[in-house]
Design a protein around this motif. Structure first.
Motif, PDB file in Angstrom:
ATOM      1  N   LEU A  67       0.820  -1.219   0.000  1.00 43.72           N
ATOM      2  CA  LEU A  67       0.000   0.000   0.000  1.00 43.72           C
ATOM      3  C   LEU A  67       0.852   1.267   0.000  1.00 43.72           C
ATOM      4  CD1 LEU A  67      -2.770  -0.970   2.582  1.00 43.72           C
ATOM      5  CD2 LEU A  67      -2.767  -1.261   0.098  1.00 43.72           C
ATOM      6  N   PRO A  68       0.271   2.392  -0.479  1.00 42.25           N
ATOM      7  CA  PRO A  68       1.024   3.644  -0.415  1.00 42.25           C
ATOM      8  C   PRO A  68       1.283   4.042   1.034  1.00 42.25           C
ATOM      9  CG  PRO A  68      -1.157   3.980  -1.409  1.00 42.25           C
ATOM     10  CD  PRO A  68      -1.064   2.536  -1.069  1.00 42.25           C
ATOM     11  N   LEU A  69       2.469   4.531   1.288  1.00 43.57           N
ATOM     12  CA  LEU A  69       2.823   4.953   2.641  1.00 43.57           C
ATOM     13  C   LEU A  69       1.907   6.104   3.045  1.00 43.57           C
ATOM     14  CD1 LEU A  69       5.185   4.350   4.708  1.00 43.57           C
ATOM     15  CD2 LEU A  69       6.276   6.401   3.773  1.00 43.57           C
ATOM     16  N   PRO A  70       1.255   6.037   4.220  1.00 44.80           N
ATOM     17  CA  PRO A  70       0.376   7.153   4.613  1.00 44.80           C
ATOM     18  C   PRO A  70       1.177   8.453   4.660  1.00 44.80           C
ATOM     19  CG  PRO A  70       0.156   5.295   6.127  1.00 44.80           C
ATOM     20  CD  PRO A  70       1.296   4.971   5.220  1.00 44.80           C
ATOM     21  N   PRO A  71       0.549   9.592   4.273  1.00 42.30           N
ATOM     22  CA  PRO A  71       1.272  10.863   4.203  1.00 42.30           C
ATOM     23  C   PRO A  71       1.892  11.275   5.542  1.00 42.30           C
ATOM     24  CG  PRO A  71      -1.016  11.094   3.439  1.00 42.30           C
ATOM     25  CD  PRO A  71      -0.844   9.688   3.870  1.00 42.30           C
ATOM     26  N   THR A  72       1.333  10.752   6.636  1.00 41.84           N
ATOM     27  CA  THR A  72       1.859  11.138   7.954  1.00 41.84           C
ATOM     28  C   THR A  72       3.130  10.355   8.321  1.00 41.84           C
ATOM     29  OG1 THR A  72       0.251   9.560   8.783  1.00 41.84           O
ATOM     30  CG2 THR A  72      -0.303  11.905   9.009  1.00 41.84           C
ATOM     31  N   SER A  73       3.423   9.262   7.595  1.00 41.53           N
ATOM     32  CA  SER A  73       4.610   8.456   7.945  1.00 41.53           C
ATOM     33  C   SER A  73       5.835   8.973   7.202  1.00 41.53           C
ATOM     34  CB  SER A  73       4.395   6.994   7.542  1.00 41.53           C
ATOM     35  OG  SER A  73       3.208   6.523   8.081  1.00 41.53           O
ATOM     36  N   PRO A  74       7.000   8.926   7.842  1.00 38.79           N
ATOM     37  CA  PRO A  74       8.212   9.385   7.151  1.00 38.79           C
ATOM     38  C   PRO A  74       8.624   8.391   6.061  1.00 38.79           C
ATOM     39  CG  PRO A  74       8.759   8.452   9.296  1.00 38.79           C
ATOM     40  CD  PRO A  74       7.265   8.451   9.210  1.00 38.79           C
ATOM     41  N   SER A  75       9.269   8.904   4.994  1.00 38.89           N
ATOM     42  CA  SER A  75       9.630   8.010   3.880  1.00 38.89           C
ATOM     43  C   SER A  75      10.626   6.952   4.351  1.00 38.89           C
ATOM     44  CB  SER A  75      10.188   8.816   2.713  1.00 38.89           C
ATOM     45  OG  SER A  75      11.501   9.212   2.997  1.00 38.89           O
ATOM     46  N   SER A  76      11.306   7.225   5.487  1.00 38.98           N
ATOM     47  CA  SER A  76      12.281   6.241   5.994  1.00 38.98           C
ATOM     48  C   SER A  76      11.598   5.007   6.580  1.00 38.98           C
ATOM     49  CB  SER A  76      13.157   6.895   7.060  1.00 38.98           C
ATOM     50  OG  SER A  76      12.334   7.374   8.094  1.00 38.98           O
ATOM     51  N   SER A  77      10.234   4.997   6.596  1.00 37.71           N
ATOM     52  CA  SER A  77       9.577   3.786   7.090  1.00 37.71           C
ATOM     53  C   SER A  77       9.003   2.952   5.939  1.00 37.71           C
ATOM     54  CB  SER A  77       8.486   4.157   8.100  1.00 37.71           C
ATOM     55  OG  SER A  77       7.533   4.992   7.471  1.00 37.71           O
ATOM     56  N   ALA A  78       9.278   3.354   4.692  1.00 43.25           N
ATOM     57  CA  ALA A  78       8.734   2.595   3.555  1.00 43.25           C
ATOM     58  C   ALA A  78       9.474   1.274   3.385  1.00 43.25           C
ATOM     59  CB  ALA A  78       8.866   3.427   2.282  1.00 43.25           C
ATOM     60  N   ASP A  79       8.720   0.219   3.028  1.00 42.29           N
ATOM     61  CA  ASP A  79       9.336  -1.089   2.793  1.00 42.29           C
ATOM     62  C   ASP A  79       9.822  -1.206   1.354  1.00 42.29           C
ATOM     63  OD1 ASP A  79       8.388  -2.426   5.390  1.00 42.29           O
ATOM     64  OD2 ASP A  79       6.546  -1.571   4.533  1.00 42.29           O
ATOM     65  N   VAL A  80       9.141  -0.505   0.446  1.00 39.74           N
ATOM     66  CA  VAL A  80       9.535  -0.513  -0.960  1.00 39.74           C
ATOM     67  C   VAL A  80       9.661   0.942  -1.404  1.00 39.74           C
ATOM     68  CG1 VAL A  80       8.863  -1.214  -3.302  1.00 39.74           C
ATOM     69  CG2 VAL A  80       8.304  -2.687  -1.366  1.00 39.74           C
ATOM     70  N   VAL A  81      10.816   1.276  -1.967  1.00 40.65           N
ATOM     71  CA  VAL A  81      11.057   2.660  -2.382  1.00 40.65           C
ATOM     72  C   VAL A  81      11.237   2.668  -3.899  1.00 40.65           C
ATOM     73  CG1 VAL A  81      12.716   4.561  -2.263  1.00 40.65           C
ATOM     74  CG2 VAL A  81      12.183   3.237  -0.209  1.00 40.65           C
TER      75      VAL A  81
END
Ligand code: SAM
Ligand code: F3S
Length: 651
Positions: A244-258
């Motif tokens: 799923l798209p990373l919620p806007p409130t989460s920092p990009s450093s918590s994404a599993d797929v970049v």
């Protein structure tokens, strides 16, 4: 005229239907005899690749190169072909039908439905399904009732067809028109994979102690509308895999797929990529589970080099593979690092794009570019021209209307070159009229037009078709004939101005925008002033201005007559000033008038306002409730203007 031709073809077809229908057997009996996997919708598909050894194609090569776009189909990783079929009584009937298809008066699916004597495929708009050529030469083949052995053999050695093409074959049953709709390519055979030494792969993005953990992706898009459309496709595939798209409130450093979808049109593109993926590579080195994907034009340009410079990258994916992200992630999941940059047919979407906008949608109609502008990297990153079939484009647009979309923007590097790579050739103007008459589709836009291919027919189609917006984006790049010649643009200043005159004569209110480059190698002050004069003559609504930037693998980058950076910057400032002045004047003249505006969204800077665009492409802000107005075309009185937008009042 159309009815007259229909009647003649019907008469010609009547002859064959009596003779041939007895020879056909029902789809049910075909299914029972099938040796291939057959799904309920009569799809033939086997995964066994059957490379044929094709003769050298005899098609003309692309202008100025030794590359033949049609050779792609002969590559051995093609594993199956999706076909449509029409059976006609005689060559003269077939030729009449071919003329109608060529002129865009009929679609292949309509011919199949209306005229075909093949009972099996007629009810399916000619659809044969996926055809694997293995065993095509056996006489007891499931396709026997549709395509006799002689035709299958001819097809199996035919290297001349590529998706969209229609060819004529004759058998004792009559004349068969066969359209190649799509090609299935074995992606893994076309991509380089390298077994990873570390265990930090996509699969490890799943926490072993919590395998049900929801995975999130972040996707950053750089560059043009093509990249935006590719990103929407990639999002669709990721969400199909339940990432799923990373919620806007989460920092990009918590994404599993970049995912970084890159653009290489101007300089420092590579550096931007490394600085964007740097922090994620660091996360990976420190043991975090993250998959890093570099897509787009820098991926295509740099290829394996990206893995050498940044070993943490999992997947390098050229623009032609945007549709294949899902398949390629499977390879990554198996512990490989993958580089997918080989030229490739762009298959029809298997996954629906995840579109960002609810009112307006992008629709690709032609991929790649066959031009060779001396400054431009695009032909080497996006490959040769590949037009989609009119059927698949219309199907996509009709589907969008059903989903509630009101506007489509047709996309192509050179959109007006649409159809010249198809056989029989098709014209963009015909396609535009067909799309323009789809019921419920309120607005149709298109970008980008190349002056070399811009015909009177396109201007007429825009003028005649109410839903096609009066808006043109036609780059001119320079106002000097000498510079245009050296750029290899294939048009002169006069030809460009003639196009503008024709547009302004037929559609005086049309919005016209363009692209220009200043400081191209060897450009003198006088030649630059010719560009300013052209802008004075036209007075564009906006021009995308750029200082020439030398790009790798482009001829102009090697030339010794480069213009100094200071001179380029000074010219850029002067041209920007003129552009601003024209943009302002063009909008100021609209104050006091009334415009039809398609409302797209809320104005994020002023929640009381909504915004939308006029047919000519002008952005208008006005007070209103987005819940009531979104997706509606409303009348707005223009009350004020600024450089790039208008303000108004709802009527
Ligand atoms: N197909 C379009 C045409 O030629 O009409 C242009 C597509 S190109 C992706 C978009 C724009 O980028 C070009 O129109 C050109 O103005 C600009 N561009 C391309 N290469 C460039 C370069 N090396 N330096 C500066 N601008 C460049
Ligand atoms: Fe193609 Fe680039 Fe020229 S996209 S038309 S080579 S500006």
């Amino acid at each position: 005229m159309r009815l007259h031709l229909f009647a003649r073809i019907l008469l010609l077809c009547a002859a064959v239907s009596n003779i041939t229908t007895d020879a056909f057997i029902s789809p049910a009996s075909i299914l029972s005899r099938s040796k291939l996997h057959l799904s309920s919708d009569f799809t033939l598909y086997s995964k066994t690749p059957t490379p044929s050894t094709p003769p050298t194609p005899s098609y003309p090569t692309l202008r100025g190169t030794s590359t033949d776009s049609r050779q792609i189909v002969s590559q051995t990783s093609t594993s199956a072909y999706r076909l449509r079929h029409v059976l006609l009584a005689s060559e003269s009937a077939a030729e009449e039908v071919m003329t109608l298809l060529k002129n865009g008066k009929l679609l292949f699916t309509e011919v199949a439905r209306t005229f075909s004597a093949c009972e099996i495929t007629r009810s399916k708009d000619g659809e044969v399904g996926w055809f694997d050529f293995s065993g095509h030469d056996v006489s007891d083949h499931p396709l026997d009732p549709i395509l006799p052995l002689s035709i299958r053999s001819e097809l199996a050695v035919s290297t001349s067809m590529k998706p969209g093409d229609i060819e004529m074959f004759t058998s004792e049953r009559g004349v068969h028109l066969i359209q190649l709709v799509d090609v299935m390519v074995d992606v893994s055979a076309k991509t380089k994979t390298r077994q990873r030494s570390d265990a930090n792969t996509w699969s490890t993005a799943v926490d072993p102690s919590n395998p049900k953990k929801q995975l999130y992706y972040t996707l950053e898009t750089m560059g043009c509308q093509m990249n935006i459309a590719d990103s929407e496709r990639m999002s669709g595939q990721l969400q199909n895999l339940n990432i799923l798209p990373l919620p806007p409130t989460s920092p990009s450093s918590s994404a599993d797929v970049v995912v970084l979808n890159t653009c290489s049109i101007r300089d420092h593109a590579e550096q931007k990529v490394y600085s964007y993926i740097g922090p994620h590579a660091k996360r990976k080195r420190s043991g975090e589970s993250v998959s890093i994907i570099v897509a787009g034009c820098v991926a295509e340009q740099e290829g394996e080099q990206l893995l050498r410079r940044c070993p943490e990258v999992d997947l390098v994916l050229g623009p032609q593979y945007a549709n294949r992200l899902g398949d390629l992630l499977e390879d990554v999941n198996n512990g490989n690092q993958v580089v997918a940059t080989e030229p490739e047919f762009i298959i029809e979407d298997i996954t629906k794009p995840k579109r960002d906008n609810k009112v307006c949608a992008w629709v690709n109609i032609i991929y790649g570019c066959n031009e060779r502008c001396a400054f431009c990297i695009v032909p080497s990153t996006r490959g040769v021209e590949q037009s989609r079939t009119a059927e698949s484009i219309l199907e996509e647009c009709k589907g969008l209307v059903q989903e509630g979309y009101k506007e489509v923007t047709l996309l192509g590097q050179n959109i007006d070159a649409y159809g010249r790579d198809l056989s029989p050739k098709r014209k963009f103007s015909d396609l535009l009229s067909m799309i323009g008459s789809i019921p419920g589709l309120e607005r149709v836009r298109f970008v980008t037009s190349h002056p070399r291919y811009m015909s009177d027919g396109v201007v007429d189609a825009v003028a005649d078709c109410e839903s096609v917006c009066n808006s043109f984006h036609i780059p001119f790049q320079s106002g000097s004939d000498k510079v245009l010649r050296e750029m290899g643009r294939g048009h002169t200043r006069r030809k460009y101005l003639n196009i503008i005159e024709k547009i302004r004569r037929k559609i005086p209110e049309a919005g016209i925008t363009a692209d220009v480059i200043v400081g191209f190698p060897g450009e003198t002050e006088g030649e630059f002033e010719d560009t300013l004069k052209l802008m004075e003559e036209v007075k564009f609504d906006n021009v995308n201005t750029a200082a020439y930037s030398p790009r790798p693998n482009t001829p102009a980058a090697e030339w010794t007559n480069q213009v100094d950076d200071d001179v380029k910057n000074e010219r850029l400032q002067r041209i920007n000033k003129l552009n601003l002045q024209h943009a302002k004047e063009r909008r100021a003249r609209m104050v006091g008038g009334f415009e039809k505006v398609l409302v797209e969204s809320r104005n994020v800077k002023n929640p009381k306002q909504v915004f939308g665009r006029t047919g000519g492409g002008y952005v208008v802000y006005f007070e209103g409730e987005i819940g009531e107005l979104e997706g509606k075309i409303v009348d707005v009185k223009i009350t004020a203007s600024s450089t790039y937008s208008l303000t108004g009042e709802l009527c």
